[in-house]
Design a protein around this motif. Structure first.
Motif, PDB file in Angstrom:
ATOM      1  N   MET A   1       1.017  -1.023   0.119  1.00 26.79           N
ATOM      2  CA  MET A   1      -0.074  -0.031  -0.116  1.00 26.79           C
ATOM      3  C   MET A   1       0.879   1.243   0.000  1.00 26.79           C
ATOM      4  SD  MET A   1      -2.792   1.242   2.961  1.00 26.79           S
ATOM      5  CE  MET A   1      -3.289   2.668   2.638  1.00 26.79           C
ATOM      6  N   LYS A   2       0.491   2.177  -0.754  1.00 26.24           N
ATOM      7  CA  LYS A   2       1.488   3.598  -0.778  1.00 26.24           C
ATOM      8  C   LYS A   2       0.795   4.488   0.304  1.00 26.24           C
ATOM      9  CE  LYS A   2       3.446   3.026  -4.806  1.00 26.24           C
ATOM     10  NZ  LYS A   2       4.908   3.296  -4.884  1.00 26.24           N
ATOM     11  N   LEU A   3       1.755   5.274   0.604  1.00 26.90           N
ATOM     12  CA  LEU A   3       1.319   6.364   1.690  1.00 26.90           C
ATOM     13  C   LEU A   3       1.949   7.766   1.078  1.00 26.90           C
ATOM     14  CD1 LEU A   3       0.387   7.067   4.483  1.00 26.90           C
ATOM     15  CD2 LEU A   3       2.731   6.586   5.071  1.00 26.90           C
ATOM     16  N   THR A   4       1.115   8.683   1.327  1.00 27.70           N
ATOM     17  CA  THR A   4       1.611  10.197   1.159  1.00 27.70           C
ATOM     18  C   THR A   4       1.555  10.870   2.360  1.00 27.70           C
ATOM     19  OG1 THR A   4       0.699   9.979  -0.986  1.00 27.70           O
ATOM     20  CG2 THR A   4       1.211  12.246  -0.311  1.00 27.70           C
ATOM     21  N   ALA A   5       2.591  11.665   2.606  1.00 29.37           N
ATOM     22  CA  ALA A   5       2.957  12.460   3.780  1.00 29.37           C
ATOM     23  C   ALA A   5       3.443  13.454   3.484  1.00 29.37           C
ATOM     24  CB  ALA A   5       3.642  11.680   4.745  1.00 29.37           C
ATOM     25  N   GLU A   6       2.789  14.666   4.207  1.00 30.50           N
ATOM     26  CA  GLU A   6       3.263  15.879   4.328  1.00 30.50           C
ATOM     27  C   GLU A   6       3.750  16.226   5.617  1.00 30.50           C
ATOM     28  OE1 GLU A   6       1.074  19.721   2.628  1.00 30.50           O
ATOM     29  OE2 GLU A   6       0.793  19.813   4.814  1.00 30.50           O
ATOM     30  N   ILE A   7       5.094  16.743   5.701  1.00 27.16           N
ATOM     31  CA  ILE A   7       5.738  17.206   6.845  1.00 27.16           C
ATOM     32  C   ILE A   7       6.362  18.633   6.786  1.00 27.16           C
ATOM     33  CG2 ILE A   7       8.166  16.124   8.043  1.00 27.16           C
ATOM     34  CD1 ILE A   7       7.861  13.981   5.702  1.00 27.16           C
ATOM     35  N   SER A   8       6.182  19.010   8.204  1.00 28.71           N
ATOM     36  CA  SER A   8       6.761  20.495   8.313  1.00 28.71           C
ATOM     37  C   SER A   8       7.659  20.379   9.610  1.00 28.71           C
ATOM     38  CB  SER A   8       5.658  21.557   8.494  1.00 28.71           C
ATOM     39  OG  SER A   8       5.138  21.786   7.462  1.00 28.71           O
ATOM     40  N   MET A   9       8.732  20.626   9.270  1.00 30.88           N
ATOM     41  CA  MET A   9       9.895  20.947  10.649  1.00 30.88           C
ATOM     42  C   MET A   9       9.826  21.991  11.127  1.00 30.88           C
ATOM     43  SD  MET A   9      13.909  19.743  10.452  1.00 30.88           S
ATOM     44  CE  MET A   9      14.736  19.475  11.978  1.00 30.88           C
ATOM     45  N   TYR A  10       9.965  22.396  12.370  1.00 32.51           N
ATOM     46  CA  TYR A  10       9.908  23.575  13.272  1.00 32.51           C
ATOM     47  C   TYR A  10      11.013  23.480  14.128  1.00 32.51           C
ATOM     48  CZ  TYR A  10       5.697  24.646  10.765  1.00 32.51           C
ATOM     49  OH  TYR A  10       4.505  24.509   9.884  1.00 32.51           O
ATOM     50  N   PRO A  11      12.408  23.642  13.654  1.00 33.70           N
ATOM     51  CA  PRO A  11      13.619  23.552  14.709  1.00 33.70           C
ATOM     52  C   PRO A  11      13.470  24.760  15.984  1.00 33.70           C
ATOM     53  CG  PRO A  11      14.264  23.515  12.484  1.00 33.70           C
ATOM     54  CD  PRO A  11      12.963  23.955  12.591  1.00 33.70           C
ATOM     55  N   PHE A  12      13.976  24.539  16.879  1.00 34.68           N
ATOM     56  CA  PHE A  12      14.105  25.445  17.985  1.00 34.68           C
ATOM     57  C   PHE A  12      15.542  25.973  18.024  1.00 34.68           C
ATOM     58  CE2 PHE A  12      10.693  23.877  21.315  1.00 34.68           C
ATOM     59  CZ  PHE A  12       9.477  23.804  20.371  1.00 34.68           C
ATOM     60  N   ASN A  13      15.710  26.685  16.939  1.00 31.60           N
ATOM     61  CA  ASN A  13      17.059  27.153  16.515  1.00 31.60           C
ATOM     62  C   ASN A  13      17.167  28.428  15.673  1.00 31.60           C
ATOM     63  OD1 ASN A  13      19.697  27.413  15.130  1.00 31.60           O
ATOM     64  ND2 ASN A  13      19.879  25.122  15.308  1.00 31.60           N
ATOM     65  N   GLU A  14      17.851  29.359  16.090  1.00 32.89           N
ATOM     66  CA  GLU A  14      17.791  30.616  15.461  1.00 32.89           C
ATOM     67  C   GLU A  14      18.064  30.371  13.929  1.00 32.89           C
ATOM     68  OE1 GLU A  14      20.009  34.202  17.062  1.00 32.89           O
ATOM     69  OE2 GLU A  14      19.498  33.549  18.769  1.00 32.89           O
ATOM     70  N   ASN A  15      19.113  29.678  13.465  1.00 37.06           N
ATOM     71  CA  ASN A  15      19.165  29.594  12.346  1.00 37.06           C
ATOM     72  C   ASN A  15      18.555  28.010  11.795  1.00 37.06           C
ATOM     73  OD1 ASN A  15      20.540  29.116   9.740  1.00 37.06           O
ATOM     74  ND2 ASN A  15      22.618  28.419  10.522  1.00 37.06           N
ATOM     75  N   TYR A  16      17.058  28.377  11.622  1.00 34.77           N
ATOM     76  CA  TYR A  16      16.281  27.158  11.293  1.00 34.77           C
ATOM     77  C   TYR A  16      16.522  26.787   9.967  1.00 34.77           C
ATOM     78  CZ  TYR A  16      13.567  31.004   8.939  1.00 34.77           C
ATOM     79  OH  TYR A  16      13.148  32.020   8.463  1.00 34.77           O
ATOM     80  N   LEU A  17      17.043  27.450   8.848  1.00 33.40           N
ATOM     81  CA  LEU A  17      17.109  26.746   7.829  1.00 33.40           C
ATOM     82  C   LEU A  17      18.106  25.595   7.539  1.00 33.40           C
ATOM     83  CD1 LEU A  17      16.695  30.038   5.462  1.00 33.40           C
ATOM     84  CD2 LEU A  17      15.183  28.224   6.028  1.00 33.40           C
ATOM     85  N   ASP A  18      19.086  25.816   8.379  1.00 34.40           N
ATOM     86  CA  ASP A  18      20.007  24.758   8.126  1.00 34.40           C
ATOM     87  C   ASP A  18      19.605  23.331   8.672  1.00 34.40           C
ATOM     88  OD1 ASP A  18      21.931  26.279   7.211  1.00 34.40           O
ATOM     89  OD2 ASP A  18      23.108  26.570   9.039  1.00 34.40           O
ATOM     90  N   PRO A  19      18.880  23.107   9.677  1.00 33.51           N
ATOM     91  CA  PRO A  19      18.292  21.847  10.125  1.00 33.51           C
ATOM     92  C   PRO A  19      17.163  21.386   8.952  1.00 33.51           C
ATOM     93  CG  PRO A  19      18.340  23.243  12.051  1.00 33.51           C
ATOM     94  CD  PRO A  19      18.791  24.278  10.872  1.00 33.51           C
ATOM     95  N   ILE A  20      16.493  22.189   8.608  1.00 34.21           N
ATOM     96  CA  ILE A  20      15.545  21.975   7.643  1.00 34.21           C
ATOM     97  C   ILE A  20      16.077  21.608   6.379  1.00 34.21           C
ATOM     98  CG2 ILE A  20      13.573  23.014   6.038  1.00 34.21           C
ATOM     99  CD1 ILE A  20      12.701  24.659   8.501  1.00 34.21           C
ATOM    100  N   LYS A  21      17.212  22.179   5.597  1.00 34.36           N
ATOM    101  CA  LYS A  21      17.837  21.800   4.545  1.00 34.36           C
ATOM    102  C   LYS A  21      18.385  20.310   4.793  1.00 34.36           C
ATOM    103  CE  LYS A  21      18.745  26.084   2.601  1.00 34.36           C
ATOM    104  NZ  LYS A  21      19.441  27.434   2.212  1.00 34.36           N
TER     105      LYS A  21
END
Length: 86
Positions: free
Chosen positions: A1-21
């Motif tokens: 069975m297939k699964l589609t998921a949507e994920i949003s990450m919200y790091p507790f970090n001033e430089n939040y883009l690095d963890p997301i990337k």
């Protein structure tokens, strides 16, 4: 069975883009999972067990590397066309 998921990450970090990337880069290493990212979230699609396993592994890796972060996920049983837009 297939699964589609949507994920949003919200790091507790001033430089939040690095963890997301970093997280998105890790998701890309799974050749059996399709990924699309936009300004709001990342969508993935693949076999149910593969997607869930990837999320478990990569969310734990993100917490180990970056510390606290909130992940918000939505799951849809089945395969969606991630290229679709209106």
């Amino acid at each position: 069975m297939k699964l589609t998921a949507e994920i949003s990450m919200y790091p507790f970090n001033e430089n939040y883009l690095d963890p997301i990337k970093w997280f998105i880069g890790r998701v890309d290493s799974y050749s059996n999972i399709e990924r699309v990212t936009n300004a709001m979230a990342t969508q993935v699609c693949g076999e149910y067990a593969d997607v869930m396993s990837m999320l478990a592994i990569e969310m734990q890796a993100a917490h180990n590397k970056w510390g606290k972060a909130v992940f918000v996920c939505k799951f849809i049983g089945g395969e969606l066309n991630l290229a679709h837009s209106e």
